[in-house]
Design a protein around this motif. Structure first.
Motif, mmCIF file in Angstrom:
data_model
loop_
_atom_site.group_PDB
_atom_site.id
_atom_site.type_symbol
_atom_site.label_atom_id
_atom_site.label_comp_id
_atom_site.label_asym_id
_atom_site.label_seq_id
_atom_site.Cartn_x
_atom_site.Cartn_y
_atom_site.Cartn_z
ATOM 1 N N PHE A 1 6.782 12.815 0.931
ATOM 2 C CA PHE A 1 5.891 11.788 1.459
ATOM 3 C C PHE A 1 6.555 10.414 1.395
ATOM 4 N N THR A 2 7.157 10.102 0.246
ATOM 5 C CA THR A 2 7.823 8.809 0.089
ATOM 6 C C THR A 2 9.006 8.683 1.024
ATOM 7 N N ALA A 3 9.783 9.762 1.172
ATOM 8 C CA ALA A 3 10.953 9.728 2.048
ATOM 9 C C ALA A 3 10.548 9.475 3.497
ATOM 10 N N LEU A 4 9.485 10.134 3.949
ATOM 11 C CA LEU A 4 9.025 9.948 5.329
ATOM 12 C C LEU A 4 8.442 8.550 5.528
ATOM 13 N N ARG A 5 7.797 8.026 4.512
ATOM 14 C CA ARG A 5 7.199 6.708 4.629
ATOM 15 C C ARG A 5 8.258 5.605 4.737
ATOM 16 N N GLU A 6 9.501 5.908 4.341
ATOM 17 C CA GLU A 6 10.563 4.908 4.446
ATOM 18 C C GLU A 6 10.837 4.511 5.888
ATOM 19 N N VAL A 7 10.428 5.363 6.835
ATOM 20 C CA VAL A 7 10.614 5.022 8.249
ATOM 21 C C VAL A 7 9.909 3.710 8.573
ATOM 22 N N ASN A 8 8.786 3.461 7.905
ATOM 23 C CA ASN A 8 8.010 2.250 8.168
ATOM 24 C C ASN A 8 8.739 0.988 7.745
#
Length: 333
Positions: free
Chosen positions: A131-138
């Motif tokens: 979840f944290t890794a994917l949120r880094e896109v933001n």
């Protein structure tokens, strides 16, 4: 015309097609390269020897040849198995060097953003959830979707740049530690822990349970050390008799969901001059998974004066940080 130098050339050609080699695999390749050159010209006096001194001389010769290209045939012990591994790495981290990869500039920026989250993860966990890794896109100024980010993350794992555990957490691979060691030490000097035994970087292993003790060990170094001495090599504290009571460094140091609400970001060079004016980092609401021994280590170098800031300043700190869009390490210490 065939010469003894062709052994290096053949060996490097074999290495280029592989990401990471074990020591034993590298020896086999070296021997086969010698056999190939001798088959082309039996008069050449080239001998293979599997003793360590001969291998070290061969590696030194290779690195002298690669020096002008800013490349290095570097070795590092695998953190999980302790097996010695080798990889051909680029010693430079500039834009020109980054162009020589399979990834776009946006994907490289995304990779570095994930590395930052891993290095600044709380409780010396050195890992981030999916979840944290994917949120880094933001955090990136790009139109990369989360679906695209999932594909890129899968590529990072399949090509050996990241490890993904059964818990779905990402951590640094041996390949990344080998190829980006200089970058990690320069960018995150306070977060780069060294194993007390082998003195190599440690992102997974065990820590001493005594408060303020700096001992951190790879699992394989810990196992070998405890066979000789059942006490911490630094402070003399007895190691726990049961493995479940050991203090983890790495993924085992954080509980599921404990880092979901954390957003940290290293200051840029331009912002560094404001360091003294910054308020203390916001702490986790969750209880830390490591004991006071690891929480009390003075890793941040924060000024003592910050600890005495009044209540109004503490309330203002999160708002100021959020308004500026800055993320800083909030690892509880």
């Amino acid at each position: 015309m065939v010469s003894s130098n062709d052994v290096q050339r053949l060996f490097l050609q074999a290495v280029f097609s592989r990401s990471v080699l074990s020591y034993q695999h590298a020896l086999v390749l070296w021997e086969r390269c010698i056999d190939a050159v001798k088959a082309a010209d039996p008069s050449l006096d080239i001998r293979f020897s599997d003793d360590r001194a001969s291998w070290d001389r061969f590696v030194a010769d290779i690195n002298r040849s690669l020096d002008s290209l800013d490349l290095e045939f570097r070795h590092l012990s695998d953190e999980r198995s302790g097996r010695e591994t080798y990889s051909l790495v680029n010693r430079r981290d500039d834009e020109i060097a980054q162009l020589a990869t399979d990834y776009t500039p946006v994907e490289i920026a995304y990779f570095k953003a994930i590395i930052e989250q891993i290095m600044l993860a709380p409780h010396e966990s050195y890992s981030v959830s999916s979840f944290t890794a994917l949120r880094e896109v933001n955090s990136l100024k790009t139109n990369m979707s989360k679906t695209q980010a999932e594909v890129v993350l899968g590529s990072f794992v399949s090509k050996g740049w990241l490890l993904k555990s059964k818990r779905g957490r990402y951590s640094l691979s041996t390949r990344t530690l080998l190829e980006m060691l200089n970058y990690l030490k320069q960018t995150y000097p306070e977060e780069c822990l060294e194993c007390t035994i082998c003195m190599e970087i440690v992102t997974r292993g065990v820590a001493c349970t005594r408060p303020n003790c700096q001992t951190r060990l790879h699992f394989h170094c810990f196992t070998a050390s405890r066979r000789i001495n059942p006490k911490c090599p630094t402070c003399g504290q007895d190691w726990p008799a049961e493995s479940k009571n050991l203090v983890a460094v790495g993924e085992g140091a954080v509980k599921d969901g404990q880092d979901e609400g954390r957003r940290v970001r290293r200051k840029s060079t331009a912002e560094a001059s404001d360091e003294d004016e910054e308020e203390p980092d916001q702490m986790d609401e969750d209880e830390p998974s490591q004991p006071a021994a690891t929480q009390s280590r003075p890793r941040r170098g924060k000024k003592a004066a910050e600890a005495s800031m009044d209540e109004d300043e503490e309330d203002e700190a999160p708002r100021k940080s959020q308004a500026n869009g800055k993320r800083r390490s909030g690892r509880a210490r």
